[in-house]
Motif scaffolding. Sequence first.
Motif, PDB file in Angstrom:
ATOM      1  N   HIS A  90      -5.128 -12.202 -13.052  1.00 40.73           N
ATOM      2  CA  HIS A  90      -4.946 -12.022 -11.614  1.00 40.73           C
ATOM      3  C   HIS A  90      -4.614 -13.341 -10.921  1.00 40.73           C
ATOM      4  O   HIS A  90      -3.670 -13.422 -10.142  1.00 40.73           O
ATOM      5  N   ARG A  94      -1.121 -14.050  -9.055  1.00 40.79           N
ATOM      6  CA  ARG A  94      -1.193 -14.206  -7.603  1.00 40.79           C
ATOM      7  C   ARG A  94      -0.636 -15.575  -7.197  1.00 40.79           C
ATOM      8  O   ARG A  94       0.007 -15.719  -6.160  1.00 40.79           O
ATOM      9  N   PHE A 101       3.744 -16.424   0.874  1.00 34.38           N
ATOM     10  CA  PHE A 101       3.018 -15.727   1.941  1.00 34.38           C
ATOM     11  C   PHE A 101       2.024 -16.597   2.695  1.00 34.38           C
ATOM     12  O   PHE A 101       1.102 -16.092   3.313  1.00 34.38           O
ATOM     13  N   LEU A 237       4.768  -4.896  -3.291  1.00 32.77           N
ATOM     14  CA  LEU A 237       4.954  -5.499  -1.970  1.00 32.77           C
ATOM     15  C   LEU A 237       5.521  -4.482  -0.984  1.00 32.77           C
ATOM     16  O   LEU A 237       5.101  -4.411   0.167  1.00 32.77           O
ATOM     17  N   LEU A 248      -1.167  -0.280  11.459  1.00 30.54           N
ATOM     18  CA  LEU A 248      -1.746  -1.311  12.335  1.00 30.54           C
ATOM     19  C   LEU A 248      -1.031  -1.289  13.697  1.00 30.54           C
ATOM     20  O   LEU A 248      -1.673  -1.294  14.750  1.00 30.54           O
ATOM     21  N   ILE A 287      -6.525   0.812   6.147  1.00 31.80           N
ATOM     22  CA  ILE A 287      -7.050   1.235   4.843  1.00 31.80           C
ATOM     23  C   ILE A 287      -8.554   1.420   5.034  1.00 31.80           C
ATOM     24  O   ILE A 287      -9.253   0.473   5.378  1.00 31.80           O
ATOM     25  N   LEU A 351      -2.826 -10.171   0.363  1.00 34.34           N
ATOM     26  CA  LEU A 351      -1.802 -11.220   0.300  1.00 34.34           C
ATOM     27  C   LEU A 351      -0.929 -11.214   1.552  1.00 34.34           C
ATOM     28  O   LEU A 351      -0.472 -12.250   2.022  1.00 34.34           O
TER      29      LEU A 351
HETATM   30  C1  HEM Z   1      -4.332  -6.239  -0.896  1.00 34.91           C
HETATM   31  C2  HEM Z   1      -4.967  -4.068   3.386  1.00 34.91           C
HETATM   32  C3  HEM Z   1      -0.507  -5.467   4.755  1.00 34.91           C
HETATM   33  C4  HEM Z   1       0.350  -6.933   0.236  1.00 34.91           C
HETATM   34  C5  HEM Z   1      -4.905  -5.591   0.171  1.00 34.91           C
HETATM   35  C6  HEM Z   1      -6.281  -5.141   0.233  1.00 34.91           C
HETATM   36  C7  HEM Z   1      -6.442  -4.509   1.414  1.00 34.91           C
HETATM   37  C8  HEM Z   1      -5.195  -4.579   2.131  1.00 34.91           C
HETATM   38  C9  HEM Z   1      -7.701  -3.834   1.931  1.00 34.91           C
HETATM   39  C10 HEM Z   1      -7.358  -5.368  -0.841  1.00 34.91           C
HETATM   40  C11 HEM Z   1      -7.308  -4.327  -1.919  1.00 34.91           C
HETATM   41  C12 HEM Z   1      -8.386  -4.525  -2.975  1.00 34.91           C
HETATM   42  O1  HEM Z   1      -9.285  -5.365  -2.810  1.00 34.91           O
HETATM   43  O2  HEM Z   1      -8.343  -3.805  -3.976  1.00 34.91           O
HETATM   44  C13 HEM Z   1      -3.821  -4.288   4.129  1.00 34.91           C
HETATM   45  C14 HEM Z   1      -3.683  -3.925   5.518  1.00 34.91           C
HETATM   46  C15 HEM Z   1      -2.429  -4.326   5.911  1.00 34.91           C
HETATM   47  C16 HEM Z   1      -1.786  -4.933   4.756  1.00 34.91           C
HETATM   48  C17 HEM Z   1      -4.752  -3.232   6.359  1.00 34.91           C
HETATM   49  C18 HEM Z   1      -1.755  -4.214   7.246  1.00 34.91           C
HETATM   50  C19 HEM Z   1      -2.398  -4.180   8.376  1.00 34.91           C
HETATM   51  C20 HEM Z   1       0.103  -6.008   3.659  1.00 34.91           C
HETATM   52  C21 HEM Z   1       1.443  -6.549   3.632  1.00 34.91           C
HETATM   53  C22 HEM Z   1       1.696  -6.933   2.338  1.00 34.91           C
HETATM   54  C23 HEM Z   1       0.497  -6.663   1.573  1.00 34.91           C
HETATM   55  C24 HEM Z   1       2.367  -6.678   4.847  1.00 34.91           C
HETATM   56  C25 HEM Z   1       2.911  -7.557   1.709  1.00 34.91           C
HETATM   57  C26 HEM Z   1       4.027  -7.797   2.246  1.00 34.91           C
HETATM   58  C27 HEM Z   1      -0.845  -6.861  -0.445  1.00 34.91           C
HETATM   59  C28 HEM Z   1      -0.988  -7.236  -1.849  1.00 34.91           C
HETATM   60  C29 HEM Z   1      -2.341  -7.038  -2.175  1.00 34.91           C
HETATM   61  C30 HEM Z   1      -2.997  -6.540  -0.970  1.00 34.91           C
HETATM   62  C31 HEM Z   1       0.112  -7.746  -2.758  1.00 34.91           C
HETATM   63  C32 HEM Z   1      -3.000  -7.280  -3.528  1.00 34.91           C
HETATM   64  C33 HEM Z   1      -3.685  -8.617  -3.514  1.00 34.91           C
HETATM   65  C34 HEM Z   1      -4.475  -8.881  -4.779  1.00 34.91           C
HETATM   66  O3  HEM Z   1      -4.835  -7.928  -5.482  1.00 34.91           O
HETATM   67  O4  HEM Z   1      -4.728 -10.058  -5.066  1.00 34.91           O
HETATM   68  N1  HEM Z   1      -4.269  -5.249   1.353  1.00 34.91           N
HETATM   69  N2  HEM Z   1      -2.663  -4.870   3.697  1.00 34.91           N
HETATM   70  N3  HEM Z   1      -0.443  -6.106   2.398  1.00 34.91           N
HETATM   71  N4  HEM Z   1      -2.066  -6.441   0.051  1.00 34.91           N
HETATM   72 FE1  HEM Z   1      -2.385  -5.759   1.908  1.00 34.91          FE
END
Ligand code: HEM
Length: 402
Positions: A90, A94, A101, A237, A248, A287, A351
């Motif tokens: 991971h 990452r 980002f 992504l 949001l 979420i 991310l």
């Molecule tokens: C991970 C929420 C927007 C890319 C996460 C996680 C949450 C989350 C709760 C954690 C998941 C876990 O712990 O299993 C949100 C919310 C967003 C948002 C509420 C908007 C309000 C975005 C955007 C992108 C993105 C705009 C990319 C362009 C990712 C990625 C992960 C992630 C790649 C995985 C990170 C990892 O596992 O290290 N997101 N997200 N998210 N999000 Fe977001």
Amino acid sequence: MIETNKTERYANIIPMAELNTKAKRLNPFPIYDQLRQSTPVRYDENRSCWDIFRYEDVHRILKDPATFSSRRGMDIKRRETILTMDPPRHNQMRGVVNKAFTPKVINDLAPHITSITNELLNTVEGHGEMDIVSDLAVPLPVIVIAELLGVPPEDRQLFKDWSDILVKGPDENTEEAFNQVVAEKEQASEELSAYFARIVDQRRTEPKDDLISQLLSAEIEGQKLNDEEVIAFSVLLLAAGNETTTNLITNTIRRLTEDQALQQQLKGNPDLIPGFIEEVLRFYPPIQAIGRVATRDVEIGGMMIKTGDQVISWVASANRDETKFKNPESFVVDRKPNPHLAFGFGIHFCLGAPLARLEGKIALRTILERLNEIQYLTGSELSYIQSPFVYGVKQYPITFQP
Ligand code: HEM
């Protein structure tokens, strides 16, 4: 012991039985409050998983990836991504995308995101009426992420259809509806992968200044990522960034129409905008819950969770936990501190958070600057997004004075 395959399938797709009416799906928060008081850690036979409702417990789970693994298996045939990896892989993967980002890199996009927002509003401003979801909240994040990845923004309807299916739950609680949803997800996932496979192929021979080309040239310990890994990253992504940011933005404008006094307050004081967005994230998190799998027998809140059990952490409930937030049911525009868990916590912390926050702030600021007396169109009916974890509405029509 619980069979992991079965738990993977159900917990991620079937909504909680308690959320069995439209009114509850549109406002699930009182149910979370009840469950947090009555059964803060409970096993749900129907979905074959544990549900965790208290802030302290959710926080503990998210910050302990050794005990609560993200390798929660896959309910559908998806490629592995950072979302479902544990250390050390991971951290390595990452690291490859972190640079793209950072808040600095993302903040440089502000003028461009502002001009996209203005263009989208230009088309509706004269009408006195718009649907926040289809006119702004859907196109804005899709255009931004498509441009970052280097795929044609004209294909955005395709992305939208695919990402809708990927977060979908069954229409009814039957085996048939369940199997149908799984089949649809598999197909959408395959189509998305095939789409990105073509782009990856092109960028290999002809790199451009975009994220896919950057991913193709990145190395981990001297080794380049293979096509499969780049495709999986791109799909993630696109899927992770769209539906979430759409909700949001919609939830932000929804809140704005629910409190007219606050709308006036914000109009006169744009410095409140960043705090407002954080409070929307706490209050209406896009979420609602995050899944993990226990890697050993472990006690949480007096209950014994066994190796292999599926654990669902309800961040939407944690965000309203009275032991962590003063007056959690009040929307406090300048709440400080505001340690909500809407973006998760720990090594998997979202991310895309800097990008989502920026898009939310720009959408809100531009709307407040250009539109007046924003109100929910009375008489229109709200319908919720059919998904176990995503929180939002399908349309949100508003009226305004230009
Ligand atoms: C991970 C929420 C927007 C890319 C996460 C996680 C949450 C989350 C709760 C954690 C998941 C876990 O712990 O299993 C949100 C919310 C967003 C948002 C509420 C908007 C309000 C975005 C955007 C992108 C993105 C705009 C990319 C362009 C990712 C990625 C992960 C992630 C790649 C995985 C990170 C990892 O596992 O290290 N997101 N997200 N998210 N999000 Fe977001």
